[in-house]
Enzyme design. Structure first.
Site, short mmCIF file in Angstrom:
data_model
loop_
_atom_site.label_atom_id
_atom_site.label_comp_id
_atom_site.label_asym_id
_atom_site.label_seq_id
_atom_site.Cartn_x
_atom_site.Cartn_y
_atom_site.Cartn_z
N LYS A 127 46.96 66.74 87.26
CA LYS A 127 46.83 67.60 88.44
C LYS A 127 48.14 67.49 89.21
CE LYS A 127 43.35 68.77 91.90
NZ LYS A 127 42.02 68.50 92.45
N ASP B 246 32.03 69.49 97.84
CA ASP B 246 32.33 70.76 97.15
C ASP B 246 31.71 70.78 95.76
OD1 ASP B 246 33.31 73.34 96.99
OD2 ASP B 246 35.36 72.75 96.53
N GLY C 68 43.94 74.76 84.26
CA GLY C 68 43.28 75.43 85.38
C GLY C 68 44.23 75.62 86.54
N LYS C 69 43.83 76.54 87.41
CA LYS C 69 44.61 76.78 88.62
C LYS C 69 43.73 76.44 89.80
CE LYS C 69 48.26 80.21 88.25
NZ LYS C 69 48.24 81.06 87.06
N GLY D 108 47.81 74.33 93.30
CA GLY D 108 48.78 74.29 92.21
C GLY D 108 48.07 74.32 90.88
N VAL E 246 46.60 72.48 87.03
CA VAL E 246 46.16 71.34 86.22
C VAL E 246 46.62 71.61 84.80
CG1 VAL E 246 44.21 69.97 85.41
CG2 VAL E 246 44.16 70.93 87.71
#
Ligand code: ADP
Ligand code: MG
Ligand code: MG
Length: 271
Positions: A36, A138, A14-15, A19, A21
């Protein structure tokens, strides 16, 4: 601290805003982990709200080190690059992706039974962190990961905050506009456990509608909609699901349903 050399990178998972992952394998044992990756110099220069992003990562690490629960991603260790420019969090790997894909909304809604299963996991994770006086700030599907057995795990504690003794609220919210609670949509906003519960409600709404309750690209406008506009529900929702959503997406945080009553709600008792 240890260095990263003992792992090999397999692919990108993932992004993030910071940065990447990556999926990594321990060279000796073959065990898989998520990594990460943070570039310290870049983070120092970026500011979100009152803290710079390196401070966010320090919060993320401090919070994750305290956590130990099956519904929260586990942090195994913090590693350095040999030149010390990068920081790595070695995390429990979740190979099941996200409960719903939010890249192209609207999307197909989930059946209520699937939504209920994921929502139960989310609620267990929230209950655990809130009992430890941590707020996430979040909550949204991108920060929920699935194991290969389809169990939900809360991830991404970069916006996490420890509530100090006796303080139920902090005067800074964080996170993603469409998931922001009404009380956190104003100047001098207040965010607390109730704002996480609201975001969990928006997440559940998204599971069963395939879209968020309030949609706008304009920040001022979406915050106004969240504070003032009524919510529309799909006519195909079950009575119990709609009733629970209405109680979570209550604009007044003092009247909003809390975790123990959510757990006892009829919709969560169904199979
Ligand atoms: P950010 O703080 O930038 O949002 P996240 O921690 O949410 O970063 O990670 C970004 C993305 O990387 C996630 O949405 C997810 O798709 C993927 N990811 C993060 N952690 C893991 C993990 N432990 N296992 C599998 N994928 C992960
Ligand atoms: Mg994230
Ligand atoms: Mg983050």
């Amino acid at each position: 601290r240890k260095f990263i050399n003992q792992y090999e990178t397999l692919k990108e998972l993932g992004k993030g805003s910071f940065g990447k992952v990556k999926l990594i394998k321990h060279t000796e044992t073959g065990e898989l982990f998520a990594l990460k990756v943070f570039n310290k110099n870049v983070l120092r220069k970026k500011r979100m709200g009152t803290r710079n992003m390196l401070q966010d990562v320090e919060h993320e690490i401090r919070i994750m080190k305290q956590m130990d629960h099956p519904s929260c991603i586990k942090l195994y260790e913090v590693l350095d690059s040999p030149d010390y420019h990068k920081l790595f969090l070695r995390l429990e790997y979740c190979e099941g992706g996200h409960p719903i894909c939010t890249e192209n909304l609207p999307t197909d809604p989930l059946p209520e039974a699937a939504a209920r299963k994921y929502f139960r996991g989310l609620l267990d994770g929230l209950d655990y962190i809130h009992s430890s006086n941590i707020i996430h700030r979040d909550i949204k599907p991108e920060n929920l990961l699935l194991t290969k057995d389809g169990m939900i795990k809360l991830a991404d504690f970069g916006t996490g905050q420890v509530l100090e003794d006796g303080n139920d609220l902090i005067n800074k919210s964080a996170g993603t506009p469409a998931f922001t609670a009404p009380e956190a949509c104003v100047e001098g906003d207040f965010s607390g456990k109730g704002a996480d519960i609201w975001a969990a409600g928006v997440t559940l709404y998204l599971f069963v509608h395939g879209k968020c309750p309030f949609i706008s690209n304009n920040l001022v406008q979406i915050f106004q909609m969240i504070r003032e506009d009524p919510i529309e529900f799909s006519p195909t929702l079950s009575h119990n699901c709609r009733d629970l959503l209405e109680k979570i997406l209550e604009k007044d945080p003092k009247k909003r349903i809390q975790i123990p009553d959510i757990k006892n709600h009829e919709w969560l008792k169904e199979d």
